[in-house]
Design an enzyme around this catalytic site. Structure first.
Site, PDB file in Angstrom:
ATOM      1  N   ASP A 157      36.133  44.060  44.943  1.00  0.00           N
ATOM      2  CA  ASP A 157      36.722  44.004  43.608  1.00  0.00           C
ATOM      3  C   ASP A 157      37.215  45.400  43.232  1.00  0.00           C
ATOM      4  O   ASP A 157      37.291  46.278  44.098  1.00  0.00           O
ATOM      5  CB  ASP A 157      35.611  43.484  42.665  1.00  0.00           C
ATOM      6  CG  ASP A 157      36.173  42.736  41.487  1.00  0.00           C
ATOM      7  OD1 ASP A 157      37.340  42.944  41.142  1.00  0.00           O
ATOM      8  OD2 ASP A 157      35.423  41.942  40.885  1.00  0.00           O
ATOM      9  N   ASP A 219      41.026  35.900  36.512  1.00  0.00           N
ATOM     10  CA  ASP A 219      39.856  35.081  36.854  1.00  0.00           C
ATOM     11  C   ASP A 219      39.975  33.663  36.308  1.00  0.00           C
ATOM     12  O   ASP A 219      40.367  33.467  35.153  1.00  0.00           O
ATOM     13  CB  ASP A 219      38.587  35.674  36.230  1.00  0.00           C
ATOM     14  CG  ASP A 219      38.198  37.000  36.846  1.00  0.00           C
ATOM     15  OD1 ASP A 219      38.909  37.503  37.724  1.00  0.00           O
ATOM     16  OD2 ASP A 219      37.152  37.528  36.411  1.00  0.00           O
TER      17      ASP A 219
HETATM   18  C1  GLA Z   1      36.001  40.421  38.368  1.00  0.00           C
HETATM   19  C2  GLA Z   1      36.424  39.442  39.456  1.00  0.00           C
HETATM   20  C3  GLA Z   1      35.578  38.170  39.373  1.00  0.00           C
HETATM   21  C4  GLA Z   1      34.115  38.533  39.516  1.00  0.00           C
HETATM   22  C5  GLA Z   1      33.729  39.550  38.467  1.00  0.00           C
HETATM   23  C6  GLA Z   1      32.322  40.080  38.696  1.00  0.00           C
HETATM   24  O1  GLA Z   1      36.305  39.945  37.096  1.00  0.00           O
HETATM   25  O2  GLA Z   1      37.783  39.135  39.365  1.00  0.00           O
HETATM   26  O3  GLA Z   1      35.966  37.260  40.381  1.00  0.00           O
HETATM   27  O4  GLA Z   1      33.870  39.016  40.799  1.00  0.00           O
HETATM   28  O5  GLA Z   1      34.606  40.678  38.461  1.00  0.00           O
HETATM   29  O6  GLA Z   1      31.967  41.063  37.791  1.00  0.00           O
END
Ligand code: GLA
Length: 413
Positions: A157, A219
Site C-alpha cells: 500500500d 477502496d
Molecule cells: C488502504 C487500501 C485498503 C486497505 C487499507 C488498510 O485504504 O487501499 O485496501 O489496505 O488501506 O489500511
C-alpha cells in the site's frame, strides 16, 4: 474457450529488474481481510472478529471445507494492522505477539498445510495506512523476511508516502528485492491508485513490468453504489486498462463484498459477473463462517468462475449503454476469436427490457451465435443471428450473464 488460448509465456522478455515470478497467469482468487474486518485489533472485546491468526486460520478452514478451495480460491490474505507497533532489535517486522502467537511463519505453515497460500500486507513509506510500521526504509529486509516466513503474496500500500512521485521508483525496487529472494511472491501494488489520486500520469507499462495485480481506483465499501462507481471507473478508462491486462498482469477493482451486509442476491450476482468480465482478482472480503447459502452459491458458480479464469486473460469492455442497462463483453478467444462472455447490467430499480442487434456491439460472425446462460448451469438459450434486433430483459439492479459461441459449435460446449 478452453483449448484455444495460446499461452504466451513472456518471462525473460522484461528488463533484469522486472517481475519474473510466473504468477497470476489468470486473475488470483482468494480471501482478503480488509473490507470486512478492517483494523479491528480488540481481541478482548471482539475475539471472533479481530485481526488475529485465529481469524485467518478459521477462514482457511472454511475455504477448504466449504468448497471454495476446490473452486479455485487459494490465497488467504492478511491486510493492515497485523504488525507489532515497532520493529524488533534487528529492525525486522514481526506480528503482534498477542494476536499472532504463532508468528507469521507459524500461520503460513498452517495455511500451507491446508494446501492454501498466504498473503501479507505492507506499505511503501514509513507507516501503513493505519499507522503501523511499514517498509519505506527497509524494502530489502522486509522482502527477505516475508520470503523466510513463506509468504506467497504481498500487497504493498502507500497512503502515508506523501510524495507520490517516488512510487515509480520505490515499487520497482521492491520488485527487484522480491525477485532476489527466489521465492515466487505475487505482487499486488497500490501505486497506480495513488498516482491517479495525485494527478500523476500513470505509466502502465512500467506498472505491468513490476506488479502482478494493481489497484487503480478508490477502496470498495459495502454498498451497491460503491460497486457501480468502481465499474464506471473501469468503463471510463477501458481504452487504457484493457491493453495492459493479460496473463501475469491484472487490473484490480478491489475486493468482492458478496455475502456482506449490503448487496441483494441480484446485486451480488452483478458484482461477481462484472468482476469476471473485468478479469479482476476474485478476493472475497466476507465472513465465510456465517455467509448464507445463496451468497456462497454465487461465489462458487463454476461457469462464472470459468469466465474469470479464461486463460486468454483479456479484460472485458462496456460496449453499449441503453436505458440504464450497460452491456459488457469479454473476448474469450475460441473459434475465429468469436467466443464472448456478455453481461447486461441493469442499474434501474425495476426490471428493464432493451433491444439491440449483436452486430451493433461488434459480434460479426455471419452464421450467428448459440447462447448459454452462465447463471443457470449453462442452459441452452438457443440461436441469435447478428442482424435481428432481439429483446433482453434484465432483473432490477442485477445482471444477465451469457456465453456466445459461433453457431455450429454450440453442441460441443
Ligand atoms: C488502504 C487500501 C485498503 C486497505 C487499507 C488498510 O485504504 O487501499 O485496501 O489496505 O488501506 O489500511
Amino acid at each position: 474457450m478452453w483449448a484455444s488460448a495460446v499461452l504466451l509465456v513472456l518471462l525473460g522478455s522484461f528488463g533484469a529488474n522486472a517481475l519474473d515470478n510466473g504468477l497470476a497467469r489468470t486473475p488470483p482468487m482468494g480471501w482478503l481481510a480488509w473490507e470486512r474486518f478492517r483494523c479491528n485489533v480488540n481481541c478482548t472485546a471482539d475475539p471472533k472478529n479481530c485481526v488475529s491468526e485465529k481469524l485467518f486460520m478459521e477462514m482457511a478452514d472454511r475455504l477448504v471445507e466449504d468448497g471454495y478451495k476446490d473452486a479455485g480460491y487459494e490465497y488467504v490474505n492478511i491486510d493492515d494492522c497485523w504488525m507489532a507497533k515497532q520493529r524488533d532489535a534487528n529492525n525486522k517486522l514481526y506480528a503482534d505477539p498477542e494476536r499472532f502467537p504463532s508468528g507469521i511463519k507459524g500461520l503460513a505453515d498452517y495455511i500451507h498445510s491446508k494446501g492454501l497460500k498466504l498473503g501479507i500486507y505492507t506499505a511503501y513509506g514509513n507507516f501503513t495506512c493505519q499507522g503501523y510500521p511499514a517498509s519505506g526504509m527497509h524494502l530489502e529486509l522486509d522482502a527477505q523476511t516475508f520470503a523466510e516466513w513463506g509468504v506467497d503474496m504481498l500487497k504493498m500500500d502507500g497512503c502515508k508516502q506523501m510524495d507520490r512521485h517516488t512510487m515509480k521508483k520505490g515499487y520497482p525496487q521492491m520488485t527487484k528485492y522480491l525477485n532476489a529472494t527466489g521465492r515466487p511472491i505475487l505482487f499486488s501494488c497500490s501505486w497506480p491508485d495513488y498516482e491517479r489520486g495525485a494527478g500523476i500520469p500513470i505509466n502502465y507499462t512500467l506498472v505491468a513490468e513490476n506488479c502482478n495485480i494493481w489497484r487503480n481506483y478508490v477502496d470498495i465499501q459495502d454498498s451497491w453504489q460503491s460497486v457501480l462507481s468502481i465499474i464506471d471507473y473501469y468503463a471510463k478508462e477501458q481504452d487504457t486498462l484493457v491493453p495492459v491486462a493479460g496473463p501475469g498482469n491484472f487490473n484490480d477493482p478491489d475486493m468482492l463484498i458478496i455475502g456482506d451486509f449490503s448487496l441483494s442476491v441480484e446485486q451480488a450476482k452483478a458484482q461477481m459477473a462484472m468482476w469476471a468480465i473485468l478479469a479482476a482478482p476474485l478476493l472475497m472480503s466476507n465472513d465465510l463462517r456465517t455467509i448464507t447459502p445463496e451468497y456462497r452459491d454465487i461465489l462458487l458458480n463454476k461457469d462464472v468462475i470459468a469466465i474469470s479464469q479464461d486463460n486468454a486473460g483479456i479484460m472485458g469492455k462496456r460496449v453499449l449503454q441503453v436505458d440504464g442497462v450497460d452491456v459488457w463483453t469479454r473476448d474469450c478467444g475460441g473459434y475465429f476469436d468469436q467466443e464472448w462472455a456478455m453481461t447486461f447490467l441493469n442499474r434501474n430499480s425495476a426490471n428493464k427490457t432493451i433491444t439491440f442487434a449483436l452486430n451493433d456491439i461488434g459480434l460479426f460472425f455471419f452464421g450467428g451465435y448459440g447462447i448459454t446462460d452462465l447463471w443457470n448451469h449453462n442452459a441452452d438459450l438457443g440461436y441469435r443471428d447478428i442482424y435481428a434486433k432481439y429483446k433482453y430483459t434484465v432483473p432490477k439492479t442485477g445482471v444477465l450473464m451469457w456465453y456466445f459461441v459461433p453457431w455450429w459449435n454450440t453442441t460441443s460446449f
